[in-house]
Write a protein that holds these residues in place. Structure first.
Motif, PDB file in Angstrom:
ATOM      1  N   ALA A   1       2.675  -5.319  -2.828  1.00 39.23           N
ATOM      2  CA  ALA A   1       1.831  -4.128  -2.879  1.00 39.23           C
ATOM      3  C   ALA A   1       0.400  -4.585  -3.046  1.00 39.23           C
ATOM      4  N   SER A   2      -0.541  -3.663  -2.830  1.00 36.52           N
ATOM      5  CA  SER A   2      -1.948  -4.033  -2.925  1.00 36.52           C
ATOM      6  C   SER A   2      -2.763  -2.874  -3.489  1.00 36.52           C
ATOM      7  N   ALA A   3      -4.001  -3.176  -3.858  1.00 41.03           N
ATOM      8  CA  ALA A   3      -4.942  -2.170  -4.343  1.00 41.03           C
ATOM      9  C   ALA A   3      -6.343  -2.736  -4.225  1.00 41.03           C
TER      10      ALA A   3
ATOM     11  N   THR B   1       1.606  -4.142   3.226  1.00 44.09           N
ATOM     12  CA  THR B   1       2.583  -4.466   2.197  1.00 44.09           C
ATOM     13  C   THR B   1       3.788  -3.535   2.271  1.00 44.09           C
TER      14      THR B   1
ATOM     15  N   THR C   1      -3.611  -8.392  -3.524  1.00 42.84           N
ATOM     16  CA  THR C   1      -2.250  -8.278  -3.020  1.00 42.84           C
ATOM     17  C   THR C   1      -1.320  -9.061  -3.939  1.00 42.84           C
TER      18      THR C   1
ATOM     19  N   SER D   1      -6.053  -5.369  -9.846  1.00 42.58           N
ATOM     20  CA  SER D   1      -4.855  -6.176 -10.112  1.00 42.58           C
ATOM     21  C   SER D   1      -3.784  -5.352 -10.804  1.00 42.58           C
TER      22      SER D   1
ATOM     23  N   ASN E   1       2.015  -0.766  -8.633  1.00 38.94           N
ATOM     24  CA  ASN E   1       2.578  -0.322  -7.352  1.00 38.94           C
ATOM     25  C   ASN E   1       3.808  -1.148  -6.982  1.00 38.94           C
TER      26      ASN E   1
ATOM     27  N   HIS F   1      -9.952  -6.766  -2.920  1.00 38.38           N
ATOM     28  CA  HIS F   1      -8.637  -6.287  -2.483  1.00 38.38           C
ATOM     29  C   HIS F   1      -7.587  -7.260  -3.007  1.00 38.38           C
TER      30      HIS F   1
ATOM     31  N   ALA G   1      -2.271  -2.822  -8.319  1.00 35.91           N
ATOM     32  CA  ALA G   1      -1.371  -3.482  -7.368  1.00 35.91           C
ATOM     33  C   ALA G   1      -0.056  -3.857  -8.041  1.00 35.91           C
TER      34      ALA G   1
END
Length: 494
Positions: free
Chosen positions: A465-467, A357, A452, A476, A482, A450, A479
């Motif tokens: 962005a992701s988490a 990302t 995105t 969620s 971010n 995960h 992300a």
């Protein structure tokens, strides 16, 4: 070139799709706003609910010609007339296989019914469209006879449907060329996509003299669907130079509206409107695009023409030029050695099958350049979510935004949606959530998810962005925060 949109009729025949009356009205209004001149609102004789929906579309006063579908029966025509439509679309099977196995009629019976019912419809409404169903598998002499009979009875236009999508462009061009010579009425075409040739066959028909084409938003419809509105419009406008009257800059907006109501996501690689339609990852492609967009884009169709945005994506095919340009946009200027290190890490992440990302890229660059930790402008202090069988999902959040504590509470369609709405409620500037995807990266009921996310700022720039977490809501939220921090940081530094 006239467009006849059948999203509300054939498009709704997509398995699993059912529009509400309100959704049908909104879609019809939107289609009329962007320049579609004829809209098939539905099949009134099929149910009382369908009649109400068609009547609601008529009463909405969109400005487009509203059409109702009818079998070759007077009672079907009456159902259309009761809705107040301006056009009745009459169809009857004409191929041998369909006549024998669906309506059990001889060709002489088909001819007689066509003459009688088309004449009846024409006596009550100014526009009658006639369709010999399965025309492309109908005996040539039978096809000409039934089309001519319909025109003599008062049909104002004849539609040639490739009902099961068996035509090739060359065969369609030859067929329509012959039909245009034999049938003295405007010719319309309705192409199905069973072999992926619906748009190509539609364009071939235009080359042969068809003056109207039937389309659906996102190519929805029976089985593999119909000719796609956006693809057909842009091919006509950009490749053939034929004006359709459609406001092309709203094609992506149109696609997303119908996708949301239908519950059918648009594939990323969908031509014209898909997220990857103007996205570039390969180093050679990205470099070329940054130097001159026409190197690896059609040129005659730009992202702005259809309401899209060009995007450079990062992965194992990324090149130095694209990474350097992306970092320069936020005033990060690594030296050559640092740039190589950043690129190596980007490719390593992608090589493990993970999407890279924008937030990943900036985080990697910050570490390599040695910028140290930057305090994010948005931080989550606390979040709680309440949900259950008899409880509307509700999220409460406490955040610090630019040093000031913000509190918001919101409901949503689920716990994640509620949390996203609560976050957006704390922000002073508008941020639009564009994409949300989640995948399990471990197995079992305690799997790590995960998430995105892609968001769009007021200027139309998209950031992702992701988490990851074993709690979907937590992942969620992280992300989303971010991505929001990325938008705000880029806006300040850019």
């Amino acid at each position: 070139m006239a467009l006849f949109d059948t999203t509300l009729r054939d498009g709704e025949q997509t398995p699993g799709v059912s529009f509400t009356t309100g959704q049908k009205v909104e879609i019809a209004r939107h289609l009329a706003e962007i320049g579609v001149t004829a809209i098939e609102a539905g099949f009134p004789a099929s149910s009382a609910e369908e009649r109400e929906a068609v009547k609601a579309v008529v009463d909405a006063g969109t400005g487009a010609t509203i059409c109702g579908l009818a079998r070759m029966r007077k009672e079907d025509v009456d159902a259309c007339l009761d809705c107040g439509v301006e056009m009745v679309h009459l169809f009857i099977p004409t191929s041998e296989v369909q006549r024998e196995h669906t309506v059990r009629m001889r060709m002489d019976e088909v001819l007689a019914a066509t003459a009688e019912v088309v004449g009846y419809a024409r006596a009550h409404v100014d526009q009658v469209l006639f369709s010999p169903m399965d025309a492309t598998r109908t005996d040539w002499d039978d096809l000409v006879r039934v089309c001519q009979a319909a025109v003599r009875a008062g049909a104002t236009a004849v539609n040639i449907p490739d009902t099961v999508g068996v035509m090739t462009p060359s065969a369609m061009k030859e067929l329509i060329t012959r039909i245009v010579k034999e049938v003295k009425a405007p010719i319309d075409v309705h192409c199905h996509n069973d072999f992926g040739l619906a748009v190509a066959n539609t364009l071939a028909a235009v080359e042969a003299g068809a003056s109207q084409v039937q389309v659906t938003v996102n190519g929805m419809g029976e089985r593999a669907g119909n000719a796609d509105l956006a693809q057909t419009v842009m091919a006509l406008e950009a490749v053939y130079g034929i004006k359709t009257g459609v406001e092309t800059a709203r094609l992506v907006e149109t696609s997303r509206l119908v996708s949301r109501y239908a519950g059918l996501p648009v594939p990323p690689a969908q031509p014209v409107v898909g997220e990857n339609a103007f996205a570039h990852e390969s180093g050679i492609h990205a470099h070329g695009i940054l130097e001159h967009p026409e190197t690896f884009e059609p040129g005659v169709m730009t992202p702005e023409m259809v309401g899209h945005r060009r995007r450079i994506k990062f992965g194992k095919h990324a090149g130095r030029h694209a990474v350097a340009q992306m970092l320069a946009d936020v005033r990060l200027t690594p030296n050559d050695t640092q740039l190589d290190q950043i690129l190596e890490q980007v490719k390593a992440i992608s090589g493990r099958g993970r999407r890279v990302t924008d937030a990943d890229l900036y985080a990697i660059a910050g570490e390599v350049i040695g910028m140290g930790d930057v305090t994010p402008s948005v931080q989550v202090s606390d979040i709680s979510v309440l949900t259950g069988n008899h409880t509307l999902p509700t999220a409460s959040i406490r955040m610090v935004v630019d040093g000031t504590e913000k509190v918001a509470c919101s409901t949503g369609n689920g716990p994640v949606d509620a949390a996203m709405r609560a976050i957006l409620g704390c922000l002073p500037e508008p941020v639009h959530l564009k994409e949300f995807s989640i995948e399990a990266i471990t197995g079992g009921t305690d799997a790590i998810g995960h998430v995105t996310i892609a968001v769009e700022d007021p200027a139309g720039h998209i950031f992702d962005a992701s988490a990851s977490s074993d709690d979907i809501v937590t992942a969620s939220v992280e992300a989303m925060v971010n991505a929001v921090n990325l938008v705000r940081r880029t806006g300040k530094e850019g």
